[in-house]
Motif scaffolding. Sequence first.
Motif, PDB file in Angstrom:
ATOM      1  N   GLU A 155       0.912  -5.431   9.300  1.00  0.00           N
ATOM      2  CA  GLU A 155       2.470  -4.362   8.361  1.00  0.00           C
ATOM      3  C   GLU A 155       3.611  -5.584   8.972  1.00  0.00           C
ATOM      4  O   GLU A 155       3.623  -5.703  10.005  1.00  0.00           O
ATOM      5  N   ARG A 169      -4.822   1.813   4.025  1.00  0.00           N
ATOM      6  CA  ARG A 169      -3.951   0.813   4.833  1.00  0.00           C
ATOM      7  C   ARG A 169      -5.245   1.312   6.020  1.00  0.00           C
ATOM      8  O   ARG A 169      -4.930  -0.393   6.576  1.00  0.00           O
ATOM      9  N   THR A 187      -5.580  -3.224   7.535  1.00  0.00           N
ATOM     10  CA  THR A 187      -5.810  -3.036   8.757  1.00  0.00           C
ATOM     11  C   THR A 187      -7.159  -3.884   9.136  1.00  0.00           C
ATOM     12  O   THR A 187      -7.265  -4.943  10.151  1.00  0.00           O
ATOM     13  N   TYR A 241       1.599  -5.406   3.540  1.00  0.00           N
ATOM     14  CA  TYR A 241       0.629  -5.702   5.007  1.00  0.00           C
ATOM     15  C   TYR A 241       1.008  -7.560   4.087  1.00  0.00           C
ATOM     16  O   TYR A 241       0.943  -7.656   3.469  1.00  0.00           O
ATOM     17  N   ASN A 297       6.166   2.635   0.320  1.00  0.00           N
ATOM     18  CA  ASN A 297       5.675   1.622   1.021  1.00  0.00           C
ATOM     19  C   ASN A 297       4.756   1.351   1.374  1.00  0.00           C
ATOM     20  O   ASN A 297       6.287   1.304   2.581  1.00  0.00           O
ATOM     21  N   ARG A 298       4.347   0.664   2.729  1.00  0.00           N
ATOM     22  CA  ARG A 298       4.174  -0.246   4.000  1.00  0.00           C
ATOM     23  C   ARG A 298       3.078  -1.400   2.767  1.00  0.00           C
ATOM     24  O   ARG A 298       2.544  -1.686   2.084  1.00  0.00           O
ATOM     25  N   ARG A 327       8.679  -1.848   6.004  1.00  0.00           N
ATOM     26  CA  ARG A 327       8.882  -0.044   4.565  1.00  0.00           C
ATOM     27  C   ARG A 327       9.276  -0.567   3.603  1.00  0.00           C
ATOM     28  O   ARG A 327      10.302  -0.778   4.117  1.00  0.00           O
ATOM     29  N   GLU A 342       2.370   4.607   1.093  1.00  0.00           N
ATOM     30  CA  GLU A 342       2.799   5.842   2.406  1.00  0.00           C
ATOM     31  C   GLU A 342       1.254   7.017   1.832  1.00  0.00           C
ATOM     32  O   GLU A 342       0.296   7.130   3.073  1.00  0.00           O
ATOM     33  N   VAL A 365       1.312  -1.224  -0.007  1.00  0.00           N
ATOM     34  CA  VAL A 365       0.139  -0.365   0.027  1.00  0.00           C
ATOM     35  C   VAL A 365       1.232   0.808  -0.278  1.00  0.00           C
ATOM     36  O   VAL A 365       2.056   1.268   0.898  1.00  0.00           O
TER      37      VAL A 365
END
Length: 281
Positions: free
Chosen positions: A105, A95, A99, A277, A274-275, A108, A89, A87
């Motif tokens: 997560e 995000r 969740t 997950y 980006n993150r 990063r 930032e 996803v």
Amino acid sequence: MTTTLRPEGPETPTTVGGRTRRWRILSNGHQIGALRTTSARHGSELWGEISELEVTEGRGRGRGTFGALAAEEVLRTWGCTRVDVVVPETAPIARGLATALGYTERMRNLGKSLTTATALPAGVTARPIDAAEFPAWIDRAAREYVRSLRESGLTEEQAQAKSRLDHQNVLQQGADTPGVALRRLHGPDGAAEPLGSLWVNLRLRDLPDGTPLAWVMVVEVSPAHRGRGHGRTLMLLAEQECLAAGVRELGLNVFSGNEVALRLYASLGYRVVNRCYGKPL
């Protein structure tokens, strides 16, 4: 009102033993978004990824949630045992959706645009990792990578499989692999134990505008020398190597629980791009 997924095109095989397909998200037969599902083999398991998820009409009505859940079901039918999403930032709503759907997560992606190289501190030098040193070095790096993957939520089998795949794909010719920088950092006494080591892939891929992107694969400070600023020195060395190769965009992954590393990279001007997950299926 009925919301469904319909194929936008045929399935396409991937180079890592999986398949990919793009889907249209339809509401009463009218397209209101799209997404892509992809699977990849990691050892004896298939992992899935959901990407390109976009709702173009009727946002805020749960259509993104439906699309993600329907994509998960597709990946289950493909035999995937886990699913990952990346996803940006800049997408806080996405995000929050990840969740809410039970994703955790894991890491990063950070990046920095390089301008000028900074000199290394006085008294330290960098030397290439040669063919004789390479087997022991890669074995140690792989063990540390597996440990970090386990801490991020993968099982032992998943972590081992991902470690093997990542190392085989990038270091196919060992210490002589072209397009990589393998370096050890030494103090004033060059014969002493190295202060740390560095592995940079000098052209991981090209960005959408054609700009080459380099990637820090390993930055490791020897246990006896931690807490003395050598991690910062290794990152300055990575930037030097990139600029010497004519590459000005540098990125890296940081596991989400590594607050010390996140603070270091932020102080050097790296930003979260980006993150990532994931969750089991």
